[in-house]
Design a protein around this motif. Structure first.
Motif, PDB file in Angstrom:
ATOM      1  N   GLN A  19      34.835  36.016  46.989  1.00  0.00           N
ATOM      2  CA  GLN A  19      34.981  35.876  45.546  1.00  0.00           C
ATOM      3  C   GLN A  19      36.306  36.475  45.107  1.00  0.00           C
ATOM      4  O   GLN A  19      36.671  37.584  45.518  1.00  0.00           O
ATOM      5  N   PRO A  20      37.082  35.776  44.278  1.00  0.00           N
ATOM      6  CA  PRO A  20      38.371  36.314  43.812  1.00  0.00           C
ATOM      7  C   PRO A  20      38.183  37.650  43.096  1.00  0.00           C
ATOM      8  O   PRO A  20      37.215  37.852  42.358  1.00  0.00           O
ATOM      9  N   LEU A  21      39.126  38.554  43.310  1.00  0.00           N
ATOM     10  CA  LEU A  21      39.050  39.890  42.716  1.00  0.00           C
ATOM     11  C   LEU A  21      39.648  39.861  41.312  1.00  0.00           C
ATOM     12  O   LEU A  21      40.658  40.516  41.026  1.00  0.00           O
ATOM     13  N   ILE A  22      39.016  39.097  40.442  1.00  0.00           N
ATOM     14  CA  ILE A  22      39.466  38.947  39.062  1.00  0.00           C
ATOM     15  C   ILE A  22      38.275  39.191  38.154  1.00  0.00           C
ATOM     16  O   ILE A  22      37.190  38.648  38.368  1.00  0.00           O
ATOM     17  N   ARG A  23      38.491  40.008  37.139  1.00  0.00           N
ATOM     18  CA  ARG A  23      37.412  40.332  36.207  1.00  0.00           C
ATOM     19  C   ARG A  23      36.978  39.102  35.425  1.00  0.00           C
ATOM     20  O   ARG A  23      37.770  38.226  35.106  1.00  0.00           O
ATOM     21  N   GLU A  24      35.692  39.048  35.079  1.00  0.00           N
ATOM     22  CA  GLU A  24      35.195  37.999  34.200  1.00  0.00           C
ATOM     23  C   GLU A  24      35.904  38.083  32.846  1.00  0.00           C
ATOM     24  O   GLU A  24      36.150  39.180  32.335  1.00  0.00           O
TER      25      GLU A  24
END
Length: 372
Positions: A19-24
């Protein structure tokens, strides 16, 4: 240039290892050609900007609104430079020339692109933070802004402070603060309850079913100074207890950090009379209007949170004890009390927004709207 709000929903189908390490809800900038590199190892400016945006939550900016403001500011700046063939991380002299043109464009340019001084200063602050970060990351060697270093007194301690010379001067704070006169505030609260300026029922006014809530919430907000996000998601359990005797001293009113601006602990005060009116509304009018209605939060918000053993500090939610302070706005909308109701103070018994019609409130308007 495009801007999207990131969501990891369905990432398993994206042909990625994890899963990409980007916040929702994190804003992501994308060039119109959908490329993030000009060549292997040569990232586009948008890629660098996305790195900066992705680190905002751990650099003192936890609020989604702050991310969106930063993304909008950087996107507008990069688009302006791109249209003029200027790279945002190259020669300082060229960047300062572009910054000067940008100031002319935003302060004296076309009306649709023009900003006031406050908006300009906000964007300068965001760009200054962006370029300071880029310098620390080794993206460029010198920032395009010029600073003047001075000193200021903060909490009795003399400390250094720097001023960005691209910012415009502002009026003194005492000249910009606006106050609502108490007599006008009382007039407004009476109008919310369907009363005329003398406090009598207004015959021209279609008396609302939620009139008691209208006036109770209006007086409570005016007394305590709650922001829209704060009183919209306030629960009945967080209302301060009513003192045993009337008092002229205001009552301490701590707010949950999860619903305050910037998610920071904040404490305000509320006077006795508005607090007593609020308690009366909750105990009588609110209970009567909600009788027989069963609240069910929209399914898109997630799993309902059933409240058990509630008190002023928190409650058991689906069997797990949690503090009200930690509940975010979306989670508060999913709360269901033991009686099957929503504990949010301002939520109508049917869960729908409402509008209050006030014919006499403004001479040049037929109505005034008040949304809670």
């Amino acid at each position: 240039m495009q801007r999207i709000s990131f969501s990891a929903s369905g990432w398993e189908t994206w042909d990625v290892a994890r899963q990409p390490l980007i916040r929702e809800q994190m804003p992501v900038l994308i060039d119109d050609d959908l490329l993030f590199e000009d060549a292997p190892g040569s990232p586009r400016p948008t890629t660098v900007a996305n790195r900066y945006l992705g680190e905002l939550p751990i650099n003192g900016a936890p609020a989604v609104r702050t991310w969106e403001n930063s993304a909008g500011c950087i996107s507008a700046w990069l688009s302006f430079l791109q249209a003029r063939g200027v790279h945002p991380f190259n020669d300082r002299r060229e960047l300062r020339g572009a910054l000067s043109m940008y100031a002319e464009y935003r302060l004296a340019g076309p009306l649709k692109a023009r900003w006031d001084h406050t908006t300009w200063n906000l964007h300068v602050s965001i760009l200054s933070a962006f370029y300071d970060w880029a310098k620390d990351e080794g993206v460029l060697s010198v920032v395009p802004f010029t600073y003047r270093v001075g000193h200021r007194m903060a909490h009795g301690v003399l400390e250094k402070a720097r001023k960005n010379m691209a910012k415009l001067g502002r009026p003194r704070p005492h000249t910009t603060i606006k106050h609502l006169e108490w007599d006008f505030a009382g007039l407004f609260v009476r109008a919310l309850g369907g009363l005329d300026p003398l406090g009598e029922p207004d015959l021209r006014y279609r008396r609302p079913r939620e009139g008691a809530r209208n006036s109770a919430m209006g007086g409570f907000v005016l007394s305590s100074g709650l922001r829209r996000k704060e009183f919209t998601h306030l629960t009945t359990y967080e209302i301060p207890p009513l003192p045993a005797r009337p008092t002229t001293l205001p009552v301490l009113f701590p707010l949950a950090y999860a619903i305050t601006k910037g998610e920071r602990d904040r404490t305000t005060w509320v006077h006795y009379e508005p607090l007593a009116t609020m308690h009366q509304y909750i105990d009588l009018d609110r209970a009567a209007s909600a009788e027989g209605f069963r609240w069910r939060p929209p399914s898109k918000l997630g799993e309902p949170l059933y409240v058990e053993e509630p008190d002023w500090e928190g409650a058991r939610l689906n069997g797990v004890r949690r503090s009200w302070k930690s509940l975010r706005p979306a989670e508060r909308l999913c709360l269901i009390t033991p009686e099957g109701q929503s504990p949010l103070v301002g939520l109508q018994s049917t869960g729908e927004p409402f509008v209050v019609s006030i014919p006499w409130f403004r001479r040049d308007l037929s109505y005034a709207a008040w949304h809670l």
